[in-house]
Design a protein around this motif. Structure first.
Motif, PDB file in Angstrom:
ATOM      1  N   ALA A  87       0.833  -1.179  -0.183  1.00  0.00           N
ATOM      2  CA  ALA A  87       0.123   0.141   0.011  1.00  0.00           C
ATOM      3  C   ALA A  87       0.917   1.160  -0.014  1.00  0.00           C
ATOM      4  O   ALA A  87       1.754   1.346   0.686  1.00  0.00           O
ATOM      5  CB  ALA A  87      -0.780   0.158   1.141  1.00  0.00           C
ATOM      6  N   CYS A  88       0.625   2.036  -0.911  1.00  0.00           N
ATOM      7  CA  CYS A  88       1.273   3.475  -1.096  1.00  0.00           C
ATOM      8  C   CYS A  88       0.715   4.515  -0.008  1.00  0.00           C
ATOM      9  O   CYS A  88      -0.569   4.382   0.177  1.00  0.00           O
ATOM     10  CB  CYS A  88       1.408   4.033  -2.621  1.00  0.00           C
ATOM     11  N   GLY A  89       1.269   5.441   0.313  1.00  0.00           N
ATOM     12  CA  GLY A  89       0.817   6.582   1.093  1.00  0.00           C
ATOM     13  C   GLY A  89       0.717   6.372   2.627  1.00  0.00           C
ATOM     14  O   GLY A  89       0.101   7.052   3.342  1.00  0.00           O
ATOM     15  N   ARG A  90       1.146   5.086   2.951  1.00  0.00           N
ATOM     16  CA  ARG A  90       0.642   4.688   4.410  1.00  0.00           C
ATOM     17  C   ARG A  90       1.870   4.794   5.128  1.00  0.00           C
ATOM     18  O   ARG A  90       3.111   4.698   4.746  1.00  0.00           O
ATOM     19  CB  ARG A  90       0.322   3.394   4.443  1.00  0.00           C
ATOM     20  N   PRO A  91       1.852   5.116   6.663  1.00  0.00           N
ATOM     21  CA  PRO A  91       2.796   5.486   7.510  1.00  0.00           C
ATOM     22  C   PRO A  91       3.676   4.176   7.556  1.00  0.00           C
ATOM     23  O   PRO A  91       2.984   2.699   7.233  1.00  0.00           O
ATOM     24  CB  PRO A  91       2.352   5.880   8.631  1.00  0.00           C
ATOM     25  N   PRO A  92       4.718   3.874   7.999  1.00  0.00           N
ATOM     26  CA  PRO A  92       5.683   4.958   8.171  1.00  0.00           C
ATOM     27  C   PRO A  92       6.525   5.555   7.025  1.00  0.00           C
ATOM     28  O   PRO A  92       7.154   6.471   7.309  1.00  0.00           O
ATOM     29  CB  PRO A  92       6.946   4.248   9.166  1.00  0.00           C
ATOM     30  N   HIS A  93       6.349   4.782   5.803  1.00  0.00           N
ATOM     31  CA  HIS A  93       7.010   5.441   4.759  1.00  0.00           C
ATOM     32  C   HIS A  93       6.445   6.333   3.917  1.00  0.00           C
ATOM     33  O   HIS A  93       6.986   7.104   3.103  1.00  0.00           O
ATOM     34  CB  HIS A  93       7.542   4.297   3.792  1.00  0.00           C
ATOM     35  N   HIS A  94       5.087   6.169   3.754  1.00  0.00           N
ATOM     36  CA  HIS A  94       4.150   6.971   2.916  1.00  0.00           C
ATOM     37  C   HIS A  94       4.725   6.813   1.497  1.00  0.00           C
ATOM     38  O   HIS A  94       5.191   7.881   0.729  1.00  0.00           O
ATOM     39  CB  HIS A  94       4.474   8.569   3.273  1.00  0.00           C
ATOM     40  N   LEU A  95       4.876   5.706   1.140  1.00  0.00           N
ATOM     41  CA  LEU A  95       5.575   5.246  -0.246  1.00  0.00           C
ATOM     42  C   LEU A  95       4.683   5.599  -1.623  1.00  0.00           C
ATOM     43  O   LEU A  95       3.473   6.210  -1.542  1.00  0.00           O
ATOM     44  CB  LEU A  95       5.454   3.759  -0.319  1.00  0.00           C
ATOM     45  N   ILE A  96       5.706   6.314  -2.408  1.00  0.00           N
ATOM     46  CA  ILE A  96       5.092   6.787  -3.711  1.00  0.00           C
ATOM     47  C   ILE A  96       5.816   6.005  -4.784  1.00  0.00           C
ATOM     48  O   ILE A  96       7.176   5.775  -4.823  1.00  0.00           O
ATOM     49  CB  ILE A  96       5.648   8.504  -3.935  1.00  0.00           C
ATOM     50  N   GLY A  97       5.231   5.348  -5.558  1.00  0.00           N
ATOM     51  CA  GLY A  97       5.769   4.372  -6.840  1.00  0.00           C
ATOM     52  C   GLY A  97       5.663   5.256  -7.941  1.00  0.00           C
ATOM     53  O   GLY A  97       4.618   5.742  -8.355  1.00  0.00           O
ATOM     54  N   ILE A  98       6.956   5.307  -8.864  1.00  0.00           N
ATOM     55  CA  ILE A  98       7.041   5.939  -9.937  1.00  0.00           C
ATOM     56  C   ILE A  98       6.768   4.762 -10.997  1.00  0.00           C
ATOM     57  O   ILE A  98       8.205   4.128 -10.980  1.00  0.00           O
ATOM     58  CB  ILE A  98       8.090   6.874 -10.248  1.00  0.00           C
ATOM     59  N   ASP A  99       5.993   4.400 -11.688  1.00  0.00           N
ATOM     60  CA  ASP A  99       5.992   3.174 -12.579  1.00  0.00           C
ATOM     61  C   ASP A  99       6.128   3.539 -14.021  1.00  0.00           C
ATOM     62  O   ASP A  99       5.461   4.274 -14.741  1.00  0.00           O
ATOM     63  CB  ASP A  99       4.489   2.710 -12.227  1.00  0.00           C
ATOM     64  N   LEU A 100       7.526   3.122 -14.268  1.00  0.00           N
ATOM     65  CA  LEU A 100       7.889   3.373 -15.906  1.00  0.00           C
ATOM     66  C   LEU A 100       7.635   2.154 -16.651  1.00  0.00           C
ATOM     67  O   LEU A 100       8.152   1.071 -16.338  1.00  0.00           O
ATOM     68  CB  LEU A 100       9.415   3.729 -15.820  1.00  0.00           C
ATOM     69  N   ASP A 101       6.632   2.392 -17.574  1.00  0.00           N
ATOM     70  CA  ASP A 101       6.165   1.482 -18.582  1.00  0.00           C
ATOM     71  C   ASP A 101       6.826   1.351 -19.958  1.00  0.00           C
ATOM     72  O   ASP A 101       6.916   2.314 -20.425  1.00  0.00           O
ATOM     73  CB  ASP A 101       4.526   1.474 -18.538  1.00  0.00           C
ATOM     74  N   VAL A 102       7.393   0.392 -20.190  1.00  0.00           N
ATOM     75  CA  VAL A 102       7.911   0.168 -21.365  1.00  0.00           C
ATOM     76  C   VAL A 102       7.140  -0.149 -22.533  1.00  0.00           C
ATOM     77  O   VAL A 102       7.539  -0.114 -23.767  1.00  0.00           O
ATOM     78  CB  VAL A 102       9.083  -0.803 -21.412  1.00  0.00           C
TER      79      VAL A 102
END
Length: 300
Positions: A87-102
């Motif tokens: 899950a993104c945006g959740r504590p403690p990391h507040h993850l953001i994913g940059i998905d590069l699609d080829v």
């Protein structure tokens, strides 16, 4: 490619538990990269509003947890799971994913597009976790500041670049899908997710606008309607955007209660809504040399 063997499911659980130990909330996924557990509300009127308050599994990303016992219970309820989502945006990391699609439909090179954005907006991607996808793409893991929801988007930043933010999830490394296995890029497995450069973060958050003339109550009603139209996975982002616009136009405090009530009707709790509005108020009154109210961390 049939993926039904017990060993694959066991490995998926092991990888998910390892991620949970690092503070990354996880859920089981199918070989199609979808949440493995069906909604308990698929036949009633609560399917779009319940976010797990009922206590039953099957709420997608809202089931995500770092508790080992809860992770095991989720996978035990979904023995067909072949991977896991983070899950993104959740504590403690507040993850953001940059998905590069080829495999962008227009044939664009998403990695080259990201490099052009970096040159134009003067930021660099710091050393961080990178996950290689079966199609040849990559997921770049970054972290965001608490209280600043980053919306999910598809090709808004540039063709072939998708963003996984609040309400979204990333397929975790070690997951097996119908197209192959996700794996950590060499040399990045031991890195922590790096803070998102501020210049990039400003591109990921809905843009601010200059204050308009006061007295436009119809504008406030439009912002409330905008929040009420939020779907699952975009509630926080819509509320944050609307609150920013209200404060920029000078009537944020006056509209705060109406925005809160609208957000609660879409499924947020009052506490979540108030916190998001408070973050918007703080960010829209940030000092000029600290855009978006961010301080500390490495400058781009």
């Amino acid at each position: 490619m049939a993926i039904t063997d017990r060993r694959t499911a066991t490995l998926a659980l092991a990888h998910a538990l390892s991620a949970a130990e690092r503070g990354l909330p996880v859920i089981p996924l199918t070989a199609r990269k979808l949440p493995a557990l069906p909604s308990p509300h698929r036949n009633d009127d609560h399917r779009s509003t319940c976010r797990g308050a009922c206590g039953l599994p099957g709420h997608g990303v809202h089931d995500a947890t770092t508790d080992p016992a809860a992770v095991r219970a989720l996978f035990a309820a979904a023995p067909w799971a072949t991977g896991y989502g983070i899950a993104c945006g959740r504590p403690p990391h507040h993850l953001i994913g940059i998905d590069l699609d080829v495999d962008a439909a227009d044939g664009s090179d998403s990695a080259a597009s990201l490099r052009r954005l970096a040159l134009h907006h003067l930021f660099t991607i710091p050393p961080t976790v990178v996950v290689l996808t079966p199609s040849g793409g990559r997921h770049i893991w970054l972290t965001g500041p608490p209280g600043v929801p980053v919306p999910n988007s598809a090709s808004r930043l540039a063709p072939g670049i998708d963003i996984r933010g609040t309400g979204g999830y990333l397929v975790g490394p070690g997951s097996v899908t119908a197209h192959g296995r996700y794996r950590v890029a060499p040399g990045t497995a031991d890195l922590p997710p790096a803070p998102c450069p501020r210049a990039l973060l400003r591109l990921l958050i809905p843009p601010a606008r200059r204050p308009a003339r006061a007295g436009r109550t119809d504008r406030g009603r439009g912002l409330v309607r905008f929040v009420l139209a939020a779907r699952e996975g975009e509630r926080n982002a819509r509320l944050f955007w609307a609150a920013c616009r209200a404060y920029e136009h000078g009537y944020g405090d006056a509209l705060a209660d109406a925005l809160t009530h609208a957000a609660v009707r879409t499924g947020l709790t009052e506490q979540e809504a108030r916190a998001t509005i408070a973050s918007a108020a703080c960010l829209t009154t940030a000092a000029p040399d600290e855009p978006w109210g961010l301080s500390g961390g490495s400058r781009p």
